[in-house]
Motif scaffolding. Structure first.
Motif, PDB file in Angstrom:
ATOM      1  N   VAL A  23       0.717  -1.150  -0.196  1.00  0.00           N
ATOM      2  CA  VAL A  23       0.091   0.022  -0.010  1.00  0.00           C
ATOM      3  C   VAL A  23       1.023   1.045  -0.091  1.00  0.00           C
ATOM      4  O   VAL A  23       1.852   1.338   0.723  1.00  0.00           O
ATOM      5  N   ALA A  25       0.454   5.758  -0.618  1.00  0.00           N
ATOM      6  CA  ALA A  25      -0.164   7.034  -0.648  1.00  0.00           C
ATOM      7  C   ALA A  25       0.581   8.252  -1.498  1.00  0.00           C
ATOM      8  O   ALA A  25       0.603   7.903  -2.438  1.00  0.00           O
ATOM      9  N   GLY A  26       1.013   9.077  -0.707  1.00  0.00           N
ATOM     10  CA  GLY A  26       2.012   9.980  -1.607  1.00  0.00           C
ATOM     11  C   GLY A  26       3.209   9.283  -1.963  1.00  0.00           C
ATOM     12  O   GLY A  26       3.944   9.838  -2.814  1.00  0.00           O
ATOM     13  N   GLY A  27       3.679   8.162  -1.208  1.00  0.00           N
ATOM     14  CA  GLY A  27       5.203   7.546  -1.709  1.00  0.00           C
ATOM     15  C   GLY A  27       6.231   8.302  -1.017  1.00  0.00           C
ATOM     16  O   GLY A  27       7.253   7.785  -1.263  1.00  0.00           O
ATOM     17  N   THR A  28       6.018   9.378  -0.389  1.00  0.00           N
ATOM     18  CA  THR A  28       7.215  10.062   0.214  1.00  0.00           C
ATOM     19  C   THR A  28       8.030   9.371   1.284  1.00  0.00           C
ATOM     20  O   THR A  28       9.165   9.933   1.537  1.00  0.00           O
ATOM     21  N   ASP A  29       7.589   8.669   1.722  1.00  0.00           N
ATOM     22  CA  ASP A  29       8.390   7.710   2.928  1.00  0.00           C
ATOM     23  C   ASP A  29       8.539   6.249   2.189  1.00  0.00           C
ATOM     24  O   ASP A  29       9.745   6.038   2.158  1.00  0.00           O
ATOM     25  N   PHE A  30       7.781   5.813   1.283  1.00  0.00           N
ATOM     26  CA  PHE A  30       7.572   4.557   0.772  1.00  0.00           C
ATOM     27  C   PHE A  30       8.889   4.487  -0.138  1.00  0.00           C
ATOM     28  O   PHE A  30       9.916   3.524   0.085  1.00  0.00           O
ATOM     29  N   TRP A  70      -1.075  16.805   3.746  1.00  0.00           N
ATOM     30  CA  TRP A  70      -0.892  17.805   4.603  1.00  0.00           C
ATOM     31  C   TRP A  70      -1.167  19.087   4.306  1.00  0.00           C
ATOM     32  O   TRP A  70      -1.823  20.012   5.227  1.00  0.00           O
ATOM     33  N   GLY A  93       8.428  18.465   6.023  1.00  0.00           N
ATOM     34  CA  GLY A  93       9.181  18.446   4.910  1.00  0.00           C
ATOM     35  C   GLY A  93       9.097  19.908   4.384  1.00  0.00           C
ATOM     36  O   GLY A  93       8.944  21.065   4.932  1.00  0.00           O
ATOM     37  N   THR A 102       0.581  12.113   3.173  1.00  0.00           N
ATOM     38  CA  THR A 102      -0.687  12.138   3.739  1.00  0.00           C
ATOM     39  C   THR A 102      -0.555  11.800   5.106  1.00  0.00           C
ATOM     40  O   THR A 102       0.330  11.363   5.550  1.00  0.00           O
ATOM     41  N   ASN A 106       1.940   9.229   7.234  1.00  0.00           N
ATOM     42  CA  ASN A 106       3.069   9.791   8.448  1.00  0.00           C
ATOM     43  C   ASN A 106       2.786   8.617   9.640  1.00  0.00           C
ATOM     44  O   ASN A 106       3.903   8.327  10.113  1.00  0.00           O
ATOM     45  N   CYS A 108       1.432   5.316   9.620  1.00  0.00           N
ATOM     46  CA  CYS A 108       1.662   4.343   9.184  1.00  0.00           C
ATOM     47  C   CYS A 108       3.266   3.984   9.147  1.00  0.00           C
ATOM     48  O   CYS A 108       3.782   2.847   9.446  1.00  0.00           O
ATOM     49  N   ASP A 115       6.016  13.956  12.459  1.00  0.00           N
ATOM     50  CA  ASP A 115       5.476  15.047  13.126  1.00  0.00           C
ATOM     51  C   ASP A 115       3.935  15.170  13.490  1.00  0.00           C
ATOM     52  O   ASP A 115       3.527  15.908  14.275  1.00  0.00           O
ATOM     53  N   VAL A 158      -5.451   1.646   6.372  1.00  0.00           N
ATOM     54  CA  VAL A 158      -5.996   2.730   7.167  1.00  0.00           C
ATOM     55  C   VAL A 158      -7.227   3.481   6.233  1.00  0.00           C
ATOM     56  O   VAL A 158      -6.528   4.005   4.973  1.00  0.00           O
ATOM     57  N   LYS A 176       8.180  22.253  17.155  1.00  0.00           N
ATOM     58  CA  LYS A 176       9.335  21.215  16.771  1.00  0.00           C
ATOM     59  C   LYS A 176      10.846  21.898  16.888  1.00  0.00           C
ATOM     60  O   LYS A 176      11.034  22.985  16.402  1.00  0.00           O
TER      61      LYS A 176
HETATM   62  C1  LIG Z   1      12.273  15.261   1.759  1.00  0.00           C
HETATM   63  C2  LIG Z   1      11.478  14.648   2.860  1.00  0.00           C
HETATM   64  C3  LIG Z   1      11.186  15.344   3.891  1.00  0.00           C
HETATM   65  C4  LIG Z   1      10.333  14.849   4.824  1.00  0.00           C
HETATM   66  N1  LIG Z   1      10.077  15.615   6.028  1.00  0.00           N
HETATM   67  C5  LIG Z   1       9.425  15.070   7.033  1.00  0.00           C
HETATM   68  C6  LIG Z   1       9.162  15.884   8.153  1.00  0.00           C
HETATM   69  O1  LIG Z   1       9.688  16.877   8.572  1.00  0.00           O
HETATM   70  N2  LIG Z   1       8.378  15.327   9.217  1.00  0.00           N
HETATM   71  C7  LIG Z   1       7.783  14.116   8.906  1.00  0.00           C
HETATM   72  O2  LIG Z   1       6.763  13.618   9.946  1.00  0.00           O
HETATM   73  N3  LIG Z   1       7.937  13.160   7.883  1.00  0.00           N
HETATM   74  C8  LIG Z   1       8.697  13.945   6.852  1.00  0.00           C
HETATM   75  N4  LIG Z   1       8.688  13.114   5.782  1.00  0.00           N
HETATM   76  C9  LIG Z   1       8.320  11.807   5.714  1.00  0.00           C
HETATM   77  C10 LIG Z   1       6.903  11.777   4.787  1.00  0.00           C
HETATM   78  O3  LIG Z   1       7.031  12.602   3.977  1.00  0.00           O
HETATM   79  C11 LIG Z   1       5.777  11.721   5.751  1.00  0.00           C
HETATM   80  O4  LIG Z   1       5.720  10.939   6.780  1.00  0.00           O
HETATM   81  C12 LIG Z   1       4.353  11.771   4.883  1.00  0.00           C
HETATM   82  O5  LIG Z   1       3.240  12.155   5.770  1.00  0.00           O
HETATM   83  C13 LIG Z   1       4.166  10.114   4.571  1.00  0.00           C
HETATM   84  O6  LIG Z   1       2.915  10.261   3.641  1.00  0.00           O
HETATM   85  P1  LIG Z   1       2.881   9.428   2.424  1.00  0.00           P
HETATM   86  O7  LIG Z   1       1.218   9.543   1.957  1.00  0.00           O
HETATM   87  O8  LIG Z   1       3.752   9.947   1.419  1.00  0.00           O
HETATM   88  O9  LIG Z   1       3.364   7.951   2.762  1.00  0.00           O
HETATM   89  P2  LIG Z   1       3.929   6.768   1.858  1.00  0.00           P
HETATM   90  O10 LIG Z   1       5.263   6.937   1.554  1.00  0.00           O
HETATM   91  O11 LIG Z   1       2.964   6.598   0.848  1.00  0.00           O
HETATM   92  O12 LIG Z   1       3.686   5.476   2.817  1.00  0.00           O
HETATM   93  C14 LIG Z   1       4.278   5.440   4.065  1.00  0.00           C
HETATM   94  C15 LIG Z   1       3.685   3.869   4.830  1.00  0.00           C
HETATM   95  O13 LIG Z   1       2.850   4.056   5.140  1.00  0.00           O
HETATM   96  C16 LIG Z   1       2.042   3.051   4.571  1.00  0.00           C
HETATM   97  N5  LIG Z   1       0.613   3.699   3.901  1.00  0.00           N
HETATM   98  C17 LIG Z   1       0.426   4.669   3.708  1.00  0.00           C
HETATM   99  N6  LIG Z   1      -0.949   4.930   3.501  1.00  0.00           N
HETATM  100  C18 LIG Z   1      -1.480   3.932   4.035  1.00  0.00           C
HETATM  101  C19 LIG Z   1      -3.042   3.439   4.420  1.00  0.00           C
HETATM  102  N7  LIG Z   1      -3.743   4.320   3.918  1.00  0.00           N
HETATM  103  N8  LIG Z   1      -3.154   2.535   5.022  1.00  0.00           N
HETATM  104  C20 LIG Z   1      -2.142   1.461   5.243  1.00  0.00           C
HETATM  105  N9  LIG Z   1      -0.785   1.718   5.095  1.00  0.00           N
HETATM  106  C21 LIG Z   1      -0.625   2.900   4.703  1.00  0.00           C
HETATM  107  C22 LIG Z   1       2.897   2.478   3.392  1.00  0.00           C
HETATM  108  O14 LIG Z   1       2.639   1.130   3.081  1.00  0.00           O
HETATM  109  C23 LIG Z   1       4.052   2.905   3.793  1.00  0.00           C
HETATM  110  O15 LIG Z   1       4.522   1.869   4.725  1.00  0.00           O
HETATM  111  C24 LIG Z   1       9.793  13.766   4.863  1.00  0.00           C
HETATM  112  C25 LIG Z   1      10.004  12.695   3.620  1.00  0.00           C
HETATM  113  C26 LIG Z   1      10.750  13.359   2.632  1.00  0.00           C
HETATM  114  C27 LIG Z   1      11.034  12.558   1.446  1.00  0.00           C
END
Ligand SMILES: Cc1cc2nc3c(=O)[nH]c(=O)nc-3n(C[C@H](O)[C@H](O)[C@H](O)COP(=O)(O)OP(=O)(O)OC[C@H]3O[C@@H](n4cnc5c(N)ncnc54)[C@H](O)[C@@H]3O)c2cc1C
Length: 285
Positions: A23, A25-30, A70, A93, A102, A106, A108, A115, A158, A176
């Motif tokens: 799974v 969402a935004g892929g920013t962690d994945f 966010w 970020g 998303t 964050n 998950c 944050d 979720v 923070k």
């Molecule tokens: C340059 C950079 C800076 C960043 N700065 C910060 C920061 O300052 N503070 C901070 O807290 N984070 C930061 N992050 C981390 C990230 O951007 C956040 O945690 C963001 O909210 C992750 O959301 P996403 O939708 O991109 O998650 P994704 O990368 O899509 O998913 C993250 C994880 O959650 C799981 N997942 C996602 N959605 C669901 C769902 N609905 N149900 C089940 N599983 C799910 C995925 O399988 C994966 O394991 C940063 C990342 C980058 C690349």
């Protein structure tokens, strides 16, 4: 699933059950976490499920869809108890990350420095999970069980974060501390929600600290010690003692020593509580 299409939650849950897809969402962690590895063959992008993309008012609280980004949180019209969550949203970020990342991603990802977690803990957030077998709801405090560990079954996603109502005069704040202002992983962070009685004394307080334990945590000793206090009481540092921070277990790393983190958390708690007394929305639309 096919790229560039949206699908229903029921379709997505069926696909997940059939394929065991990963799974995102935004892929920013994945995607950064993949490093040199190839992406999995089957990916379910929940940001394409329209039911998960909205913030809505329910009978007894608010529902934040799992695919809410966010930036949407920053721009939403929400009560003042959400000010801390909005401040946290602005710290995730950069604008690009806030436009993609998303709130569910964050939580998950379950980083100790996520944050979104401290403000959601102070809002008593609950996590709604769905699979083809049905839906269940668990408190956020039980959903994140450790570093990168969450209470999520293979066939579940979720679907929403649920926030029960607080008193109308509840205000909140988030601070923070990092080694620079933007694009930084925190050394410590604190979120506070406070509401007061007619004499401006604290009637209810919720404080949560992140980056100072494996999982962000509330400080129940401090929360009860603050009851009945006014701003003058809190300004006196002696009102927030190290015993009130006993739930924290910070590590020493490149960002700061455990002793520094405890000192920082103590000071941030004071500032966050004081700011919650007079908080004005950082952005309501
Ligand atoms: C340059 C950079 C800076 C960043 N700065 C910060 C920061 O300052 N503070 C901070 O807290 N984070 C930061 N992050 C981390 C990230 O951007 C956040 O945690 C963001 O909210 C992750 O959301 P996403 O939708 O991109 O998650 P994704 O990368 O899509 O998913 C993250 C994880 O959650 C799981 N997942 C996602 N959605 C669901 C769902 N609905 N149900 C089940 N599983 C799910 C995925 O399988 C994966 O394991 C940063 C990342 C980058 C690349």
């Amino acid at each position: 699933m096919a790229y560039n299409v949206s699908y229903t939650l029921a379709e997505a849950l069926g696909f997940l059950s059939d394929t065991g897809a990963r799974v995102i969402a935004g892929g920013t962690d994945f995607f950064p976490a993949l490093g040199e590895q190839a992406a999995p063959a089957e990916i379910l992008d929940v940001s394409r499920i329209s039911e998960l993309k909205t913030i809505s008012r329910e009978d007894t609280g608010w529902r934040i869809g799992a695919a809410v980004r966010w930036t949407q949180i920053v721009q939403a019209h929400l009560p003042s108890c959400f000010d801390g969550l909005k401040l946290a949203a602005r710290e995730v970020g950069s604008w690009q990350i806030q436009n993609s990342g998303t709130i569910a991603g964050n939580i998950c990802n379950a980083s100790p420095a996520a944050d979104g977690v401290p403000p959601l803990l102070t809002l008593n957030a609950q996590v709604e999970l769905a699979s083809i077998e049905g839906t269940r709801i668990i408190p956020l405090a039980e959903f994140i069980t450790g570093v990168r560990r969450i209470e999520l079954r293979d066939n579940e996603i979720v679907t929403a974060i649920l926030i029960p109502d607080l008193p109308q005069n509840a205000h909140s704040h988030f601070i923070k501390l990092g080694s620079r202002k933007h694009l930084v992983i925190s050394i410590a962070m604190v979120s506070a929600v406070v509401w007061t009685d007619a004499d401006q004394r604290i009637e209810g307080a919720r404080i949560a600290v992140g980056s100072c334990s494996a999982v962000a945590t509330r400080l129940p000793n401090l929360e009860s010690a603050l009851l009945g206090k006014n701003t003058r009481d809190i300004s006196d540092n002696s009102q927030i003692w190290s015993e009130h921070l006993a739930a924290l277990s910070p590590i020493s790393d490149v960002r700061g020593s455990k002793e520094f983190r405890i000192d920082a958390a103590q000071e941030l708690c004071k500032r966050a509580v004081l700011a919650s007394f007079k908080s004005e929305s950082p952005n309501n639309g």
